[in-house]
Design an enzyme around this catalytic site. Structure first.
Site, PDB file in Angstrom:
ATOM      1  N   GLY A  46       0.849  -1.182   0.000  1.00 52.76           N
ATOM      2  CA  GLY A  46       0.000   0.000   0.000  1.00 52.76           C
ATOM      3  C   GLY A  46       0.884   1.231   0.000  1.00 52.76           C
ATOM      4  O   GLY A  46       2.073   1.147   0.330  1.00 52.76           O
ATOM      5  N   GLN A  51       3.242   9.821   1.890  1.00 51.84           N
ATOM      6  CA  GLN A  51       4.529   9.124   1.770  1.00 51.84           C
ATOM      7  C   GLN A  51       5.324   9.572   0.555  1.00 51.84           C
ATOM      8  O   GLN A  51       6.518   9.270   0.444  1.00 51.84           O
ATOM      9  CB  GLN A  51       4.311   7.609   1.700  1.00 51.84           C
ATOM     10  CG  GLN A  51       3.742   7.021   2.982  1.00 51.84           C
ATOM     11  CD  GLN A  51       3.620   5.522   2.875  1.00 51.84           C
ATOM     12  OE1 GLN A  51       2.640   5.021   2.331  1.00 51.84           O
ATOM     13  NE2 GLN A  51       4.608   4.795   3.353  1.00 51.84           N
ATOM     14  N   CYS A  89       6.559  -0.641   7.108  1.00 54.38           N
ATOM     15  CA  CYS A  89       6.107   0.560   6.407  1.00 54.38           C
ATOM     16  C   CYS A  89       7.258   1.085   5.558  1.00 54.38           C
ATOM     17  O   CYS A  89       8.392   1.160   6.034  1.00 54.38           O
ATOM     18  CB  CYS A  89       5.684   1.607   7.432  1.00 54.38           C
ATOM     19  SG  CYS A  89       5.154   3.150   6.689  1.00 54.38           S
ATOM     20  N   LEU A  90       6.962   1.473   4.320  1.00 55.68           N
ATOM     21  CA  LEU A  90       8.011   1.986   3.429  1.00 55.68           C
ATOM     22  C   LEU A  90       8.632   3.265   3.981  1.00 55.68           C
ATOM     23  O   LEU A  90       9.774   3.596   3.639  1.00 55.68           O
ATOM     24  CB  LEU A  90       7.442   2.253   2.042  1.00 55.68           C
ATOM     25  CG  LEU A  90       6.937   1.018   1.265  1.00 55.68           C
ATOM     26  CD1 LEU A  90       6.232   1.444  -0.012  1.00 55.68           C
ATOM     27  CD2 LEU A  90       8.069   0.054   0.960  1.00 55.68           C
ATOM     28  N   HIS A 131      -3.912   0.774   7.933  1.00 55.79           N
ATOM     29  CA  HIS A 131      -2.553   1.331   7.956  1.00 55.79           C
ATOM     30  C   HIS A 131      -2.478   2.577   7.061  1.00 55.79           C
ATOM     31  O   HIS A 131      -1.938   3.613   7.457  1.00 55.79           O
ATOM     32  CB  HIS A 131      -1.579   0.238   7.490  1.00 55.79           C
ATOM     33  CG  HIS A 131      -0.144   0.661   7.383  1.00 55.79           C
ATOM     34  ND1 HIS A 131       0.859   0.057   8.107  1.00 55.79           N
ATOM     35  CD2 HIS A 131       0.473   1.611   6.618  1.00 55.79           C
ATOM     36  CE1 HIS A 131       2.020   0.643   7.801  1.00 55.79           C
ATOM     37  NE2 HIS A 131       1.815   1.575   6.898  1.00 55.79           N
ATOM     38  N   GLU A 132      -3.041   2.463   5.841  1.00 56.26           N
ATOM     39  CA  GLU A 132      -2.955   3.594   4.897  1.00 56.26           C
ATOM     40  C   GLU A 132      -3.813   4.775   5.357  1.00 56.26           C
ATOM     41  O   GLU A 132      -3.400   5.926   5.206  1.00 56.26           O
ATOM     42  CB  GLU A 132      -3.351   3.148   3.479  1.00 56.26           C
ATOM     43  CG  GLU A 132      -2.483   2.041   2.881  1.00 56.26           C
ATOM     44  CD  GLU A 132      -0.988   2.301   2.973  1.00 56.26           C
ATOM     45  OE1 GLU A 132      -0.566   3.473   2.910  1.00 56.26           O
ATOM     46  OE2 GLU A 132      -0.231   1.327   3.129  1.00 56.26           O
ATOM     47  N   HIS A 135      -2.012   6.821   7.759  1.00 52.29           N
ATOM     48  CA  HIS A 135      -1.079   7.765   7.113  1.00 52.29           C
ATOM     49  C   HIS A 135      -1.772   9.091   6.793  1.00 52.29           C
ATOM     50  O   HIS A 135      -1.166  10.160   6.927  1.00 52.29           O
ATOM     51  CB  HIS A 135      -0.532   7.195   5.805  1.00 52.29           C
ATOM     52  CG  HIS A 135       0.680   6.322   5.970  1.00 52.29           C
ATOM     53  ND1 HIS A 135       1.850   6.774   6.530  1.00 52.29           N
ATOM     54  CD2 HIS A 135       0.904   5.025   5.629  1.00 52.29           C
ATOM     55  CE1 HIS A 135       2.742   5.786   6.534  1.00 52.29           C
ATOM     56  NE2 HIS A 135       2.199   4.715   5.996  1.00 52.29           N
TER      57      HIS A 135
HETATM   58 ZN    ZN Z   1       3.082   2.884   5.920  1.00 47.45          ZN
END
Ligand code: ZN
Length: 144
Positions: A46, A51, A89-90, A131-132, A135
């Site tokens: 995702g 991000q 997480c990226l 999770h997204e 963000h």
């Molecule tokens: Zn993330």
């Protein structure tokens, strides 16, 4: 399409509340394509717009059928039943954190054409969406 740099913690843009998208403009459509490419190249499940440095309410989720686009997503209902799984997480390299999430959620969003749709998600899929959406509210797994 281009691959965008992924913003890493502790960048302040990751901790901001993102703004709703008022119209799905050509710029937004281009951004969605770039985010899809970026997610694929980073092998992410995702990706949320903050991000890649855009504080707008847009995220994409990797599915078997390709990226699922969620514009202004709202979790309209979440189950009291939760489970705990490790997440990465990226934007938080090397952090793998156990996070408690609802097992079942109801989601309402706009798609890439600006049309409203709603669906139910369970298990891992529900976890990625939560999770997204975190963000978009400036919340990272390391804040959990
Ligand atoms: Zn993330």
């Amino acid at each position: 399409m281009s691959i965008l740099p992924i913003i890493k913690e502790p960048a302040s843009s990751l901790r901001q509340e993102s703004q709703p998208i008022l119209a799905v403009t050509p710029d937004i459509k281009r951004l969605i394509l770039d985010m899809g490419q970026t997610m694929k190249s980073a092998k992410g499940v995702g990706l949320a717009a903050p991000q890649i440095g855009q504080n707008i309410r847009l995220c994409i989720i990797s599915t078997e059928k390709g990226p699922l686009v969620l514009i202004n997503p709202k979790i309209t209902w979440k189950s009291l039943r939760k489970d705990v799984e490790e997440e990465g997480c990226l934007s938080c390299p090397n952090a793998y954190i156990k996070v408690k999430r609802s097992k079942l959620i109801h989601v309402k969003a706009l798609n890439e054409k600006g049309q409203i749709f709603s669906f139910k998600a369970t298990g891992y899929f529900a976890r990625v969406i939560q999770h997204e959406v975190d963000h978009l509210n400036g919340i990272l797994i390391i804040d959990k």
